[in-house]
Write an enzyme that holds these catalytic residues in place. Structure first.
Site, short mmCIF file in Angstrom:
data_model
loop_
_atom_site.label_atom_id
_atom_site.label_comp_id
_atom_site.label_asym_id
_atom_site.label_seq_id
_atom_site.Cartn_x
_atom_site.Cartn_y
_atom_site.Cartn_z
N CYS B 94 15.24 -25.74 -11.69
CA CYS B 94 14.12 -26.26 -10.77
C CYS B 94 14.15 -27.79 -10.72
O CYS B 94 15.06 -28.36 -10.39
CB CYS B 94 12.82 -25.81 -10.60
SG CYS B 94 11.69 -26.41 -9.36
N ARG B 124 15.51 -31.31 -2.47
CA ARG B 124 14.35 -31.17 -3.04
C ARG B 124 13.05 -30.35 -1.88
O ARG B 124 13.21 -30.81 -0.97
CB ARG B 124 13.52 -32.49 -3.57
CG ARG B 124 13.69 -32.87 -5.07
CD ARG B 124 12.90 -34.06 -5.43
NE ARG B 124 11.64 -33.89 -5.62
CZ ARG B 124 10.48 -34.56 -5.56
NH1 ARG B 124 10.66 -35.83 -4.96
NH2 ARG B 124 9.41 -34.41 -5.91
N HIS B 254 12.97 -19.99 -11.42
CA HIS B 254 12.30 -19.99 -12.96
C HIS B 254 12.53 -18.94 -13.62
O HIS B 254 11.17 -18.22 -13.57
CB HIS B 254 10.77 -20.63 -12.67
CG HIS B 254 10.42 -21.80 -11.94
ND1 HIS B 254 10.64 -22.96 -12.82
CD2 HIS B 254 10.11 -22.28 -11.01
CE1 HIS B 254 10.31 -24.11 -12.00
NE2 HIS B 254 9.97 -23.87 -10.73
N GLU B 256 12.12 -18.79 -16.32
CA GLU B 256 11.24 -18.99 -17.70
C GLU B 256 9.63 -18.34 -17.36
O GLU B 256 8.66 -18.24 -17.98
CB GLU B 256 10.88 -20.38 -18.26
CG GLU B 256 10.33 -21.39 -17.07
CD GLU B 256 11.06 -21.92 -16.19
OE1 GLU B 256 12.33 -21.12 -15.91
OE2 GLU B 256 10.68 -22.76 -15.52
#
Lengths: 321, 281
Positions: B94, B124, B254, B256
């Site tokens: 990201c 973005r 993501h 994570e």
């Protein structure tokens, strides 16, 4: 110290598989969107969220390295000084701020005022703060936050209050502290209270946790999850009285995941310099040499009010329950 | 042999990566017989900490904030050195993908500093604000290839549940050029990364190939702006959300946040291979 994750001071690690809130928040396909709401809060960790009252201040905050800005009509210090009913900001002003910066924009709604929340969601703000800084709109109810697609952050003074808010759907928690004073003592009190209550709960059996859940008026399942994790099950920021880089690092060392700064920046002598210093202090909170360097020559801090000499009726932290 | 993996800890979800790395490290160790490897996972805030790392993850967070803090902590040049000069394995998620791109648009007024390393232009906040954040199932071919050896086939075929939060996408693959991305520099409101030449001593181990598309998100073409036919064609094929070029890997989502360690396992195996290649030569 920095790399030691078995750190005994306070569990700061927030596992990615936390399940709280999931069951009650499902979209049409039966799927939870709580992960997406808490996900943004995780992205804000280790950062500083700054109160701003116009687009110009928002740009200064973004340039200083803020991870988000909180759009509001008056900073808490002015609400305190001027009195009167404090409400949600003019949507026009919030939209101007949203247009001025590319970082997330948060905005405050009054406690229990679910229509202000609907309006903020319609504008498209990134986070709603159901905040005691504004005048409460409901004497008993907080907003039911799960049905909104916008995530919420709420304040707390203790573990019971934090878990009630999470149970209602808050995807992020902050200490209440005492907003608009520049006195960090209440933020420290609230963080230490939550930490102490969690460490007490960690040593309890299920039977004891049931009693505790009743005493602190928190849902049992959330309390049990919190005891197991050794920390709140959502991201937890410090707020309410942070005025210096040292204040910010203090809250981080006490185990907060990040920091809100309200009146502390734009009520000080050199807002831009102080904002940058607080941002550096939150990243390097464990490095006293960096903290010393960034604390140098910041000009005048906000004058501040001593919370110890305030009357109970003048405190904002008692709003909400 | 110790392998040190750093996670840039200036701001954002760095701890989530460390949690998944610990899990992935155990899986990698259990796959190999007789492994002498020891993994060290550490937070990186200073140049000294970065220098001690064999590979680096740049996590999700606010790319503007990470970039500004890196600049003021004297970390931008050491990071560019790590990624572009010594060409050590680096993965950005990201905000990390944005920082590793050679070009980015929709940055804050006045732009932002980039590290660079991937010849791509990222857009973005491509999907919009937080209310537009979402989860989606992704078929990631590299995961299926990676798990052929004796692993549970069902696990490796399972789609990856990806979480997109105010996410960027790779809007354009850029040609490989020597020096900066000149054409991108001319475009309005696009920022570019400065050029840093690769160290000659690593040149024989690293082949600077073109950018490889590692994952796409199908069916979200509506959000793409109408600015040129070429990009429209790209968009019809789906949004590019994972890319690799030489030592640099980037994902706009993501991993994570998922609790699913498969991509971390894959990446650690890539790191082991890269280190092996350098040792041999």
């Amino acid at each position: 110290m920095i790399n030691d994750h078995s750190n005994s001071r306070m569990a700061t690690e927030l596992p990615t598989r936390t399940t709280n809130g999931d069951a009650t928040s499902q979209n049409a396909s039966g799927e939870s969107n709580f992960t997406v709401k808490t996900g943004l809060a995780r992205m804000l960790k280790g950062g500083v969220i700054m109160d701003v009252v116009n687009a110009e201040q928002a740009k200064i905050a973004e340039e200083a390295g803020a991870v988000a800005v909180m759009a509001l009509e008056r900073v808490p210090a002015d609400i305190r000084a001027q009195g009167g009913v404090a409400r949600m900001s003019d949507p026009k002003m919030i939209k101007e701020i949203m247009a001025a910066v590319t970082i997330p924009v948060m905005a405050k709604a009054r406690i229990g005022h679910f229509v202000e929340c609907q309006i903020l969601e319609a504008i498209g703000v990134d986070y709603i703060d159901e905040s005691e800084v504004l005048t409460p709109a409901d004497h008993a109810h907080h907003v039911e936050k799960h049905p909104y697609s916008v995530p919420f952050v709420c304040g707390c003074r203790n573990l019971g209050e934090a878990l009630r808010r999470i149970s209602e759907g808050a995807a992020m928690i902050r200490t209440k502290g005492e907003a608009g004073t520049g006195d960090v003592v209440e933020a420290v009190r609230h963080m230490r209270t939550v930490t102490a209550e969690i460490s007490r709960a960690q040593n309890m059996s299920d039977a004891e946790l049931r009693i505790l859940a009743k005493d602190i008026q928190a849902p049992f399942d959330l309390l049990k999850e919190t005891a197991k994790l050794g920390r709140l099950p959502v991201v937890n920021f410090a707020a309410g009285g942070i005025a210096t880089p040292a204040d910010a690092a203090l809250m981080m060392q006490l185990g907060c995941d990040g920091v809100f700064v309200g009146s502390g920046i734009f009520k000080s002598g050199d807002a831009s310099k102080r904002a940058k210093a607080i941002v550096q202090a939150v990243t390097h909170y464990n490095d006293p040499k960096v903290l010393a360097a960034v604390s140098e020559d910041l000009g005048e801090a906000m004058v501040g009010l001593n919370v110890s000499s305030m009357e109970a009726k003048d405190k904002m932290q008692g709003r909400g329950w | 042999m110790d392998i040190t993996i750093g996670v840039l800890a200036l701001q954002g979800a760095f701890n989530e990566h460390i949690q998944l790395l610990r899990e992935a490290g155990q899986i990698v160790a259990s796959k190999e017989n007789n492994s002498q490897k020891k993994w060290i996972f550490k937070e990186v805030r200073t140049e000294a900490e970065l220098t001690s790392c064999d590979a680096l993850i740049i996590p999700g967070g606010e790319s503007t904030a990470i970039s500004l803090v890196a600049q003021r902590s004297n970390m931008l040049e050491p990071l560019r050195h790590f990624v572009k000069v010594t060409r050590k394995p680096t993965w950005g998620t990201c905000a990390g993908l944005i920082l590793l791109a050679e070009a980015a648009n929709q940055t804050k007024r006045g732009g932002q500093e980039l590290i660079g390393g991937l010849d791509v232009r990222v857009n973005r906040n491509h999907f919009g604000r937080q209310v537009e954040s979402f989860q989606a199932n992704l078929d990631l071919p590299f995961l299926q290839k990676a798990d052929g050896d004796g692993q549970d086939v069902e696990t490796s075929q399972k789609p990856f549940r990806a979480i997109f939060i105010r996410a960027p996408i790779v809007e354009k693959l850029l040609p490989r050029v020597s020096g900066i991305q000149q054409d991108e520099a001319k475009a309005e409101e696009t920022v570019i990364a400065p050029s840093r030449a690769m160290d000659e001593s690593v040149a024989k181990d690293i082949t600077l190939a073109d950018v490889e598309i590692m994952g796409v998100l199908p069916g979200r073409t509506a959000a793409v702006k109408d600015d040129g036919m070429e990009e429209k064609l790209d968009a019809e094929a789906g949004d590019i959300i994972a890319v690799r070029q030489a030592n640099v890997f980037g994902t706009s989502f993501h991993p994570e946040l998922t609790g699913d360690p498969r991509i971390h396992v894959w990446w650690l195996e890539q790191v082991v291979e890269a280190i092996g290649r350098r040792k041999k030569s």
